[in-house]
Structures are given as structure tokens and as C-alpha cells.
Design an enzyme around this catalytic site. Structure first.
Site, PDB file in Angstrom:
ATOM      1  N   LYS A  98       0.707  -1.240  -0.094  1.00 41.63           N
ATOM      2  CA  LYS A  98      -0.123  -0.055  -0.040  1.00 41.63           C
ATOM      3  C   LYS A  98       0.804   1.225  -0.112  1.00 41.63           C
ATOM      4  O   LYS A  98       2.142   1.233   0.280  1.00 41.63           O
ATOM      5  CB  LYS A  98      -1.023   0.096   1.058  1.00 41.63           C
ATOM      6  CG  LYS A  98      -1.966  -0.971   1.286  1.00 41.63           C
ATOM      7  CD  LYS A  98      -2.738  -1.042   2.381  1.00 41.63           C
ATOM      8  CE  LYS A  98      -3.408   0.454   2.574  1.00 41.63           C
ATOM      9  NZ  LYS A  98      -4.175   0.765   1.302  1.00 41.63           N
ATOM     10  N   GLU A 107      -2.827   4.855   7.210  1.00 43.63           N
ATOM     11  CA  GLU A 107      -3.404   3.641   6.963  1.00 43.63           C
ATOM     12  C   GLU A 107      -2.935   2.282   7.718  1.00 43.63           C
ATOM     13  O   GLU A 107      -3.884   1.935   8.279  1.00 43.63           O
ATOM     14  CB  GLU A 107      -3.274   3.264   5.444  1.00 43.63           C
ATOM     15  CG  GLU A 107      -3.826   4.280   4.310  1.00 43.63           C
ATOM     16  CD  GLU A 107      -3.498   3.944   2.976  1.00 43.63           C
ATOM     17  OE1 GLU A 107      -4.197   4.491   2.165  1.00 43.63           O
ATOM     18  OE2 GLU A 107      -2.445   3.273   2.679  1.00 43.63           O
TER      19      GLU A 107
HETATM   20  C1  5RP Z   1      -3.134   4.969  -0.837  1.00 40.54           C
HETATM   21  C2  5RP Z   1      -3.193   3.297  -0.830  1.00 40.54           C
HETATM   22  C3  5RP Z   1      -4.191   2.946  -1.677  1.00 40.54           C
HETATM   23  O1  5RP Z   1      -5.207   1.989  -1.110  1.00 40.54           O
HETATM   24  C4  5RP Z   1      -3.750   2.178  -3.046  1.00 40.54           C
HETATM   25  O2  5RP Z   1      -3.006   3.146  -3.819  1.00 40.54           O
HETATM   26  C5  5RP Z   1      -4.963   1.702  -3.974  1.00 40.54           C
HETATM   27  O3  5RP Z   1      -5.541   2.979  -4.810  1.00 40.54           O
HETATM   28  P1  5RP Z   1      -6.671   2.617  -5.401  1.00 40.54           P
HETATM   29  O4  5RP Z   1      -7.821   2.271  -4.725  1.00 40.54           O
HETATM   30  O5  5RP Z   1      -6.664   3.977  -6.144  1.00 40.54           O
HETATM   31  O6  5RP Z   1      -6.210   1.898  -6.766  1.00 40.54           O
HETATM   32  O7  5RP Z   1      -2.567   2.579  -0.377  1.00 40.54           O
HETATM   33  O8  5RP Z   1      -1.923   5.287   0.192  1.00 40.54           O
END
Ligand code: 5RP
Length: 224
Positions: A98, A107
Site C-alpha cells: 500500500k 493507513e
Molecule cells: C493509498 C493506498 C491505496 O489504497 C492504494 O494506492 C490503492 O489505490 P486505488 O484504490 O486508487 O487503486 O494505499 O496510500
């Protein structure tokens, strides 16, 4: 079906799982990114039915308020029943990468504070071994070069994410060319580098459930 339609479908599927938890005392955890945004939007009709949400980024907090959901500080919330968030990659054991949206530290904190982590993704995020997506690392600005040199020693190829400052005032290094065969071990090793705030491996606390959007509908996966 486009990738965005698959993201919306998994967000709606996650809502069905979360709905029974939404009572007047419930505070839920909400992630960051385009998939999490669909989940936030889907919460709009239920905004008055639960106490609020802890957001993993300023952007998600703003979007939650816009749909009428109260945003609560984690320090006032205690343990959360559920955290809903996307991912950049997931493996068969529900280890994740992530941080593509630079929100990895908050997160990871909100995921750690939650009893259940429901990960919502489109099918492009499924991999056998993590590492094709560059691993994001949040770093204290003065330690950027030091941490980058250490990451090279671990076999990676770190790239400074120019122009990005996290909600915590730090910078991001994206580490390319890692084949992550021991996600828990690497997560712990990177955490130990002085100057690292957090890394985007979610293996020590991975997802409990993955909902994956495919052209044929949403699949609820079982961890191996
Ligand atoms: C943000 C994250 C998001 O969950 C990850 O980048 C996925 O993003 P998306 O739902 O736009 O594909 O970790 O820091």
C-alpha cells in the site's frame, strides 16, 4: 467493465458487509484512494446511522465530511470494528503493498486499530509475489539519502517521489525491483532503518478479507 466500475462494485460489496455494523455508536475506519473513495460515496445514505469514521488521510476526511459522515480522531475512538481500504498489490496470503497514494502511515495505524480489515481491489492488484509495484516508504526528509543507501543494500532501487509531501510532513521513496518472498521479514527490517517512518508492506497486519472486482462480478477471496 472498466477498472473504475470494478472498484465501485467492490466498494458496494464492502458496504453490504459493513451495513450490519452501522449503529449509533459505531465508528469505522476508512482508507484512501479511488476505491476507498467509492466506499465513502456509498456511505452517503447511511451517514446519519452511525457515529462516524476515522480517516487514513486528510483527503478521505474531507470526502467523508462532504457526504455527511462525522470524522473522529483515532485517539477518541478506541478499537474500530472494521477498516475498509484498497491496496496496490495483494498476494495469496493477503499480504499487501500500500501507499501508492502516500497515505501508508495513517493507513497502517488505522488498520492496526481495527478488528477486521476488508481490502477492496480490482483484479489488476492480484499477484503471486509482491514487488512488481514499487514499495512506498515514508521517510523523515533529512534521512532520505541515508535510507535510500540502506534500501540499495537490501537489493532495491529506491526512487524519490518528487513533489510529494505526506500528511505527516515527510517524503516518499518508491523501491523498485524487489521480489518480496518474505514480506513479514522485510517489513520488520525496513521498519528498523533509522529515518523510516513506515513502509508500505502490510504483512505483519495484512488484510482479513479481500473483495476483488472482476469483469464477472465481485469475488470474496479466501487467504491461503
Ligand atoms: C493509498 C493506498 C491505496 O489504497 C492504494 O494506492 C490503492 O489505490 P486505488 O484504490 O486508487 O487503486 O494505499 O496510500
Amino acid at each position: 467493465m472498466t477498472a473504475d466500475e470494478m472498484k465501485q462494485a467492490v466498494a458496494l460489496a464492502a458496504l453490504e458487509l459493513v451495513k450490519p455494523m452501522l449503529d449509533k455508536d459505531a465508528i469505522i475506519g476508512i482508507g484512501t484512494g479511488s476505491t476507498a473513495n467509492h466506499f465513502i460515496d456509498a456511505l452517503k445514505p447511511y451517514a446519519g446511522d452511525f457515529a462516524g469514521a476515522v480517516a487514513s488521510s486528510d483527503a478521505s476526511a474531507e470526502r467523508l465530511r462532504a457526504v455527511g459522515v462525522d470524522v473522529v480522531e483515532l485517539n477518541s475512538a478506541g478499537t474500530l470494528p472494521v477498516y475498509v481500504d484498497g491496496a496496490d498489490e495483494f498476494d495469496p496470503h493477503f499480504n499487501l503493498i500500500k501507499g501508492g497514494g502516500a497515505a501508508l502511515t495513517r493507513e497502517k495505524i488505522v488498520a492496526a486499530a481495527s478488528q477486521t480489515f476488508i481490502c477492496i481491489v480490482d483484479g489488476s492488484k492480484q499477484v503471486g509475489v509482491l514487488g512488481e509495484f514499487p514499495l512506498p516508504i515514508e521517510v523523515i526528509p533529512m534521512a532520505r539519502s541515508l535510507v535510500a543507501r540502506e534500501l540499495v543494500k537490501l537489493g532495491g532501487d529506491p526512487v524519490y517521489r518528487e513533489g510529494v509531501v505526506t500528511d505527516n510532513g515527510n517524503v516518499i521513496l518508491d523501491v523498485h525491483n524487489l521480489s518480496i518472498v518474505d514480506p513479514k521479514g522485510l517489513e520488520a527490517k525496513i521498519n528498523n532503518l533509522p529515518g523510516v517512518v513506515c513502509n508500505g508492506l502490510f504483512a505483519l497486519r495484512g488484510a482479513d478479507q479481500v473483495l476483488m472486482g472482476t469483469p464477472n462480478g465481485v469475488e470474496s477471496l479466501i487467504a491461503k
